[in-house]
Design an enzyme around this catalytic site. Structure first.
Site, PDB file in Angstrom:
ATOM      1  N   CYS A 248      21.163 -18.008  45.755  1.00 55.35           N
ATOM      2  CA  CYS A 248      20.301 -17.025  45.109  1.00 55.35           C
ATOM      3  C   CYS A 248      19.297 -17.694  44.190  1.00 55.35           C
ATOM      4  CB  CYS A 248      21.133 -16.030  44.311  1.00 55.35           C
ATOM      5  SG  CYS A 248      22.834 -15.986  44.802  1.00 55.35           S
TER       6      CYS A 248
ATOM      7  N   ASN B 239      31.955 -20.159  43.829  1.00 58.36           N
ATOM      8  CA  ASN B 239      31.081 -20.269  44.995  1.00 58.36           C
ATOM      9  C   ASN B 239      30.619 -21.699  45.261  1.00 58.36           C
ATOM     10  OD1 ASN B 239      29.847 -19.182  42.462  1.00 58.36           O
ATOM     11  ND2 ASN B 239      27.969 -19.850  43.465  1.00 58.36           N
TER      12      ASN B 239
ATOM     13  N   HIS C 124      28.884  -9.681  53.581  1.00 60.06           N
ATOM     14  CA  HIS C 124      28.277 -10.823  54.310  1.00 60.06           C
ATOM     15  C   HIS C 124      28.950 -12.148  53.980  1.00 60.06           C
ATOM     16  CE1 HIS C 124      25.508 -12.737  51.218  1.00 60.06           C
ATOM     17  NE2 HIS C 124      25.779 -11.614  50.604  1.00 60.06           N
TER      18      HIS C 124
ATOM     19  N   GLY D 172      27.797  -7.703  46.579  1.00 60.22           N
ATOM     20  CA  GLY D 172      28.561  -8.214  45.448  1.00 60.22           C
ATOM     21  C   GLY D 172      27.822  -8.074  44.122  1.00 60.22           C
ATOM     22  N   THR D 173      26.524  -8.283  44.140  1.00 66.87           N
ATOM     23  CA  THR D 173      25.755  -8.199  42.891  1.00 66.87           C
ATOM     24  C   THR D 173      25.873  -6.796  42.302  1.00 66.87           C
ATOM     25  OG1 THR D 173      24.213  -9.862  43.712  1.00 66.87           O
ATOM     26  CG2 THR D 173      23.440  -8.486  41.902  1.00 66.87           C
TER      27      THR D 173
ATOM     28  N   THR E  86      22.568   7.813  50.164  1.00 66.70           N
ATOM     29  CA  THR E  86      23.237   7.897  51.466  1.00 66.70           C
ATOM     30  C   THR E  86      23.797   6.525  51.824  1.00 66.70           C
ATOM     31  OG1 THR E  86      21.726   9.622  52.159  1.00 66.70           O
ATOM     32  CG2 THR E  86      22.879   8.449  53.916  1.00 66.70           C
TER      33      THR E  86
ATOM     34  N   GLN F   4      33.793 -14.562  46.883  1.00 66.40           N
ATOM     35  CA  GLN F   4      34.040 -15.739  47.737  1.00 66.40           C
ATOM     36  C   GLN F   4      35.482 -15.814  48.217  1.00 66.40           C
ATOM     37  OE1 GLN F   4      31.832 -17.685  49.002  1.00 66.40           O
ATOM     38  NE2 GLN F   4      30.029 -17.269  47.746  1.00 66.40           N
TER      39      GLN F   4
HETATM   40  N1  PLP Z   1      29.506 -13.387  43.265  1.00 68.64           N
HETATM   41  C1  PLP Z   1      29.660 -14.594  43.847  1.00 68.64           C
HETATM   42  C2  PLP Z   1      30.784 -15.464  43.425  1.00 68.64           C
HETATM   43  C3  PLP Z   1      28.778 -15.004  44.850  1.00 68.64           C
HETATM   44  O1  PLP Z   1      28.932 -16.201  45.420  1.00 68.64           O
HETATM   45  C4  PLP Z   1      27.716 -14.135  45.219  1.00 68.64           C
HETATM   46  C5  PLP Z   1      26.723 -14.554  46.242  1.00 68.64           C
HETATM   47  O2  PLP Z   1      26.524 -15.733  46.470  1.00 68.64           O
HETATM   48  C6  PLP Z   1      27.612 -12.887  44.597  1.00 68.64           C
HETATM   49  C7  PLP Z   1      28.526 -12.546  43.627  1.00 68.64           C
HETATM   50  C8  PLP Z   1      26.544 -11.918  44.985  1.00 68.64           C
HETATM   51  O3  PLP Z   1      26.873 -11.258  46.177  1.00 68.64           O
HETATM   52  P1  PLP Z   1      25.749 -10.507  47.069  1.00 68.64           P
HETATM   53  O4  PLP Z   1      24.958 -11.587  47.724  1.00 68.64           O
HETATM   54  O5  PLP Z   1      26.520  -9.706  48.043  1.00 68.64           O
HETATM   55  O6  PLP Z   1      24.958  -9.664  46.151  1.00 68.64           O
END
Ligand code: PLP
Length: 366
Positions: A308, A140, A190, A69-70, A225, A168
């Site tokens: 995080c 989240n 995940h 997601g990041t 890849t 989320q």
């Molecule tokens: N965006 C939201 C709303 C999240 O809750 C998170 C992770 O907690 C992320 C982005 C980041 O996702 P990733 O852990 O897959 O990088």
């Protein structure tokens, strides 16, 4: 053994995803190779792409695989880095941090219930040429669902691009580009029971400014890849997640919240539409860290705010934006995973009650 109630940090891996991953891990070929082994790997990649395209309402071309997601959020923001951006005040750091690089950033207020303040967005869009608006589908920490369709209508009439962080929401509530009216979506495997290390940007953009350049993978939009086992596992997890309705979790979530209220807790965003498996429980006067340690010792894994930010003092910018003031440091998040059982819920309720009765009492241990 610890009972895991921190699904919003990461859902437990689904066995169906693991089986698919194990098979994909033994494919020797690189999906970019012409030979038969390469083409076998390519088929697995494209099948996964098709699963995501159908689930999120786009063409296969609109799916760009990322590491999570990041990266998907960062990729969405990257093309707009010299332009004006607005985001909700309760966005995840995966939006807030890359947003700092933008020429001009506005954080839009949320209501006390945690939903984006539509008037604040309207005022922002009226105040100049907006290029990009970023609003998450589900928060989240609280699970609060933002009114994305309404937001999308405003963005469309102002000509702004709407990027939705659906990390989320994906796999938990219906989200497609069309039903939300979004221009792009970020998702992460995940968070719905796939492995860590795969996610995607779903986009309507004809061209994408790559963050990572390399061998032309993902049609030149994301070099490198692709991690085939993780991507195949993500698609398998998504299929399974979409087949669940989450109604049992909602019943148990409500039971936890009712019990928490009985011992003096408040539930942030309780009156807003929200995910059925997330609770942000505020125990006034008791530092989040103290609550986490007490619950951990009792055998329950929950969190304070975003996983995080572990290591930081647990003060929630989300609850702060909702007007909780000092109590933004007194909240924990309980997020029920796909495989939660009733005994986990009952055990947690007993542990929370004991913790609150022992430590509670507003102002005693701020
Ligand atoms: N965006 C939201 C709303 C999240 O809750 C998170 C992770 O907690 C992320 C982005 C980041 O996702 P990733 O852990 O897959 O990088």
């Amino acid at each position: 053994m610890t009972v895991y109630l921190d699904a919003n940090a990461s859902e437990p891996l689904r066995p169906a995803a693991f089986e698919v991953m194990a098979r994909a891990a033994f494919l020797s070929g690189n999906p970019s190779s012409i030979h038969a082994e390469g083409q076998a790997a390519r088929r697995v990649l494209e099948d996964a792409r098709q699963v995501l395209a159908e689930a999120f309402g786009t063409e296969a071309d609109g799916v760009i695989f990322t590491s999570g997601g990041t990266e998907a959020n960062a990729l969405a923001l990257h093309a707009f880095r010299r332009q004006r951006l607005a985001m909700g005040a309760t966005e995840h750091d995966a939006i807030r941090t890359p947003a700092r690089r933008h020429a001009q950033v506005t954080a839009l207020d949320v209501t006390p219930e945690g939903a984006l303040d539509i008037d604040a967005l309207g005022a922002f869009l009226d105040s100049g040429d907006a290029a990009l608006v970023c609003v998450m589908a589900a928060n989240n920490e609280t699970g609060v669902l933002h009114p994305i369709r309404e937001i999308a209508a405003l963005c469309r009439s102002a000509g702004a691009w709407l990027h939705v962080d659906a990390v989320q929401a994906a796999g938990r509530v219906p989200v497609t580009l069309d039903t939300l009216g979004a221009d792009s979506l970020a998702i992460s495997g995940h968070k719905f029971g796939g492995p860590k290390g795969a996610g995607a940007l779903l986009t309507r953009a004809a061209t994408v400014d790559p963050l990572i350049q390399g061998g032309g993978q993902e049609r030149g939009r994301r070099g490198g890849t692709p991690p085939l086992p993780a991507i195949a596992g993500m698609a398998a997890a998504l299929r399974e997640a979409l087949a669940e309705d989450g109604s049992q979790q909602r019943v148990w979530r409500d039971r936890i919240e009712a019990a928490a209220r009985e011992v003096g807790a408040r539930v942030a965003g309780a009156d807003a539409p929200r995910l059925g498996q997330t609770s942000a429980l505020v125990l006034d006067g008791v530092a989040a860290q103290t609550q986490l340690i007490a619950l951990d010792l009792a055998g329950y894994a929950v969190s304070a705010g975003a996983a995080c930010s572990s290591g930081k003092v647990a003060f929630s910018h989300v609850l702060d934006a909702m007007g909780y003031g000092v109590a933004a440091g007194h909240a924990i998040r309980v997020s029920l995973p796909w495989n939660v059982e009733e005994s986990d819920v009952e055990g947690f309720i007993a542990a929370y009650r004991a913790m609150a009765l022992r430590l509670g009492g507003a102002g005693r241990r701020a």
